[in-house]
Write a protein that holds these residues in place. Structure first.
Motif, PDB file in Angstrom:
ATOM      1  N   LYS A   1      -3.205  -2.314  -0.403  1.00 13.00           N
ATOM      2  CA  LYS A   1      -3.549  -2.347   1.024  1.00 13.00           C
ATOM      3  C   LYS A   1      -3.365  -3.750   1.588  1.00 13.00           C
ATOM      4  O   LYS A   1      -2.836  -3.922   2.691  1.00 13.00           O
ATOM      5  CB  LYS A   1      -4.981  -1.865   1.235  1.00 13.00           C
TER       6      LYS A   1
ATOM      7  N   GLU B   1     -10.001  -3.671  -6.615  1.00 13.87           N
ATOM      8  CA  GLU B   1      -9.266  -2.570  -7.242  1.00 13.87           C
ATOM      9  C   GLU B   1      -7.780  -2.659  -6.870  1.00 13.87           C
ATOM     10  O   GLU B   1      -7.417  -3.245  -5.849  1.00 13.87           O
ATOM     11  CB  GLU B   1      -9.831  -1.222  -6.784  1.00 13.87           C
TER      12      GLU B   1
ATOM     13  N   TYR C   1       0.383   3.885  -6.126  1.00 14.50           N
ATOM     14  CA  TYR C   1      -0.191   2.857  -5.254  1.00 14.50           C
ATOM     15  C   TYR C   1       0.868   2.153  -4.417  1.00 14.50           C
ATOM     16  O   TYR C   1       0.565   1.610  -3.363  1.00 14.50           O
ATOM     17  CB  TYR C   1      -0.930   1.800  -6.086  1.00 14.50           C
TER      18      TYR C   1
ATOM     19  N   GLU D   1      -5.866  -0.430  -5.690  1.00 17.22           N
ATOM     20  CA  GLU D   1      -5.645   0.191  -4.381  1.00 17.22           C
ATOM     21  C   GLU D   1      -5.842  -0.825  -3.257  1.00 17.22           C
ATOM     22  O   GLU D   1      -5.098  -0.841  -2.271  1.00 17.22           O
ATOM     23  CB  GLU D   1      -6.607   1.363  -4.211  1.00 17.22           C
ATOM     24  N   GLU D   2      -6.820  -1.707  -3.396  1.00 19.72           N
ATOM     25  CA  GLU D   2      -7.069  -2.743  -2.393  1.00 19.72           C
ATOM     26  C   GLU D   2      -5.944  -3.773  -2.371  1.00 19.72           C
ATOM     27  O   GLU D   2      -5.560  -4.260  -1.306  1.00 19.72           O
ATOM     28  CB  GLU D   2      -8.416  -3.420  -2.639  1.00 19.72           C
TER      29      GLU D   2
END
Length: 89
Positions: free
Chosen positions: A37, A31, A61, A33-34
């Motif tokens: 990160k 995703e 994000y 979001e990952e």
């Protein structure tokens, strides 16, 4: 450290270099979001955005990064950035 992110019509692709090695990530595998990160965990501070798929909805994000976008036609920018990246590789 810098990263480049291409927001396509269906996929988001990211590339950055860490310890002399290129790293890649794509929404084909994780995703968005990952991806954000991963970039943060690896120390990326500046993100260069390309592609026609980026929207204000994506900004959330990447609020912890300095986000840079090129001015002008997004298609011409993407072709130019791809050619520049290919030359560097």
């Amino acid at each position: 450290m810098n990263a480049g992110i291409d927001f396509g019509s269906s996929l988001v692709k990211a590339v950055w270099m860490n310890d002399g090695q290129f790293r890649f990530s794509s929404t084909a595998d994780v995703e968005l979001e990952e991806i954000a990160k991963q970039l943060s965990d690896e120390g990326v501070k500046i993100i260069h955005i390309a592609g026609i798929g980026y929207s204000d909805a994506h900004a959330e994000y990447f609020r912890g990064f300095e986000v840079k976008t090129a001015t002008g036609d997004p298609i011409e920018n993407e072709v130019r950035l791809q050619a520049d990246g290919t030359r560097r590789l």
